[in-house]
Scaffold this active site. Sequence first.
Site, mmCIF file in Angstrom:
data_model
loop_
_atom_site.group_PDB
_atom_site.id
_atom_site.type_symbol
_atom_site.label_atom_id
_atom_site.label_comp_id
_atom_site.label_asym_id
_atom_site.label_seq_id
_atom_site.Cartn_x
_atom_site.Cartn_y
_atom_site.Cartn_z
ATOM 1 N N SER A 31 -6.085 -3.049 4.902
ATOM 2 C CA SER A 31 -6.027 -3.067 3.442
ATOM 3 C C SER A 31 -6.839 -4.225 2.875
ATOM 4 O O SER A 31 -7.555 -4.075 1.883
ATOM 5 C CB SER A 31 -4.571 -3.170 2.979
ATOM 6 O OG SER A 31 -3.826 -2.055 3.411
ATOM 7 N N SER A 183 0.196 7.843 -5.208
ATOM 8 C CA SER A 183 -0.472 6.797 -4.427
ATOM 9 C C SER A 183 -0.862 5.623 -5.319
ATOM 10 O O SER A 183 -1.542 5.813 -6.331
ATOM 11 C CB SER A 183 -1.734 7.338 -3.745
ATOM 12 O OG SER A 183 -2.426 6.299 -3.068
ATOM 13 N N GLU A 331 4.473 2.769 4.222
ATOM 14 C CA GLU A 331 3.726 2.878 5.472
ATOM 15 C C GLU A 331 4.541 2.438 6.685
ATOM 16 O O GLU A 331 4.216 2.755 7.824
ATOM 17 C CB GLU A 331 2.445 2.048 5.393
ATOM 18 C CG GLU A 331 2.676 0.552 5.279
ATOM 19 C CD GLU A 331 1.426 -0.188 4.839
ATOM 20 O OE1 GLU A 331 1.065 -1.159 5.515
ATOM 21 O OE2 GLU A 331 0.801 0.211 3.835
#
Length: 459
Positions: A31, A183, A331
């Site tokens: 990320s 998202s 996640e």
Amino acid sequence: MTETPALPALWPAPLADGTVHATVTVPGSKSVTNRALVLAALAAEPGWVRRPLRSRDSQLMADALRAMGVGIEETVSSSSAGDGSGGEAWRVIPAALHGPTTVDVGNAGTVMRFLPPVATLADGDIRFDGDPRSYERPLGQVISALRTLGARIDDDGRGALPMTVLGGGALEGGTVEIDASNSSQFVSALLLSAPRFNQGVEVRHVGGNLPSMPHIRMTVEMLRAAGAQVDTPEAGGEKDVWRVTPGALLGRDMVVEPDLSNAQPFLAAALITGGTVTVPDWPRRTTQPGDALRRIFTEMGGSCELTDAGLVFTGTGKIHGIDVDLSEVGELTPGIAAVAALADSESVLRGVAHLRLHETDRLAALTKEINGLGGDVTETADGLRIRPRRMHGGVFHTYDDHRMATAGAVIGLAVEGVQIENVATTAKTLPDFPKMWTDMLAGDAEGSGVPGASAGAGA
């Protein structure tokens, strides 16, 4: 990327024959790496991304930016700063973005969502394509938002890949409403490029619960570190509204943190076996969602300490069920579900309905695969209910999803005969996972058998 040996179609997940004692150096955060690459590519001067993650997702991002004209030189650097910033580094040299070219997004959410806004700044057409699963992943909100801000995009009305951004060299920007309930990357995608828009951007989220807020906070902090002015809800602004002022971005010298979410399976190994795993360079302050593992795995039966050596996590071999809202850290769900299947009581994982739209439908996949090994998992409206059962060996399918593969390996620590289908998919964010896993187990293991494995897990 370095060549790695071919892996078998069915990888036998190693059974732990004792307590795990190991130090595991986790590669850099995907990320952070991919956000850093975008910001460096849009900067007014060259910058460095040090200790980047080298994985499929980050390589796709780097290759896509190169295709649009950005210079990215891979080097090995040294540093006298004493902050561990030496080692592998990418020198990013901004340039005038141009097409025509085609970008391969693979199945990387950050690439398919972060780069279309960048492509609006290019002089020429940028076509986006990817793996078959990428065609099914939500992108319509980003496409609609970019059109509102002045972009021209040809997607044949699909609201999904494949598509072409008809770059005009600039984007007007302005105010846009977006439903990012599927998202948080939809918000981050618009914010990252916003300093380069003529009017900047004001993004208003108008949908339901916004998942994965830590990732938006990560985007905001990295923008500010690159010199952008960002007003956020946390700064006293309106709820779910972010404003980015137009202006030049600075070239930075950035050191990428270890990927804390990718530390999950190794910490789980300590929790399950009653051992100790140390992860070096764990940051004392971070926006990474994976930092929540310290709290969650402690509630499930372990203990941890931040030391000069890193995060030291210790398990007792006893695993407790948990009732937890994972909406901000979705996640982590596959790994937590795997541990919960080995616990001594029921677990309820909440707030993760959006996982049905990730690399695969993670809720359906976890239910099917854990139940296929004899577990008892049921889907709820927004998550999973997991009742521990004695499990048995079998094939654990991954659906080309890296976190499914590591979840299967975690279960395989305590359940004999688990075979992971396509473990190579872990290369998406965690290169060399099979070797890291076997090296961890080959460490200073002691004892005979996995404590607590027979209570609910059943080898």
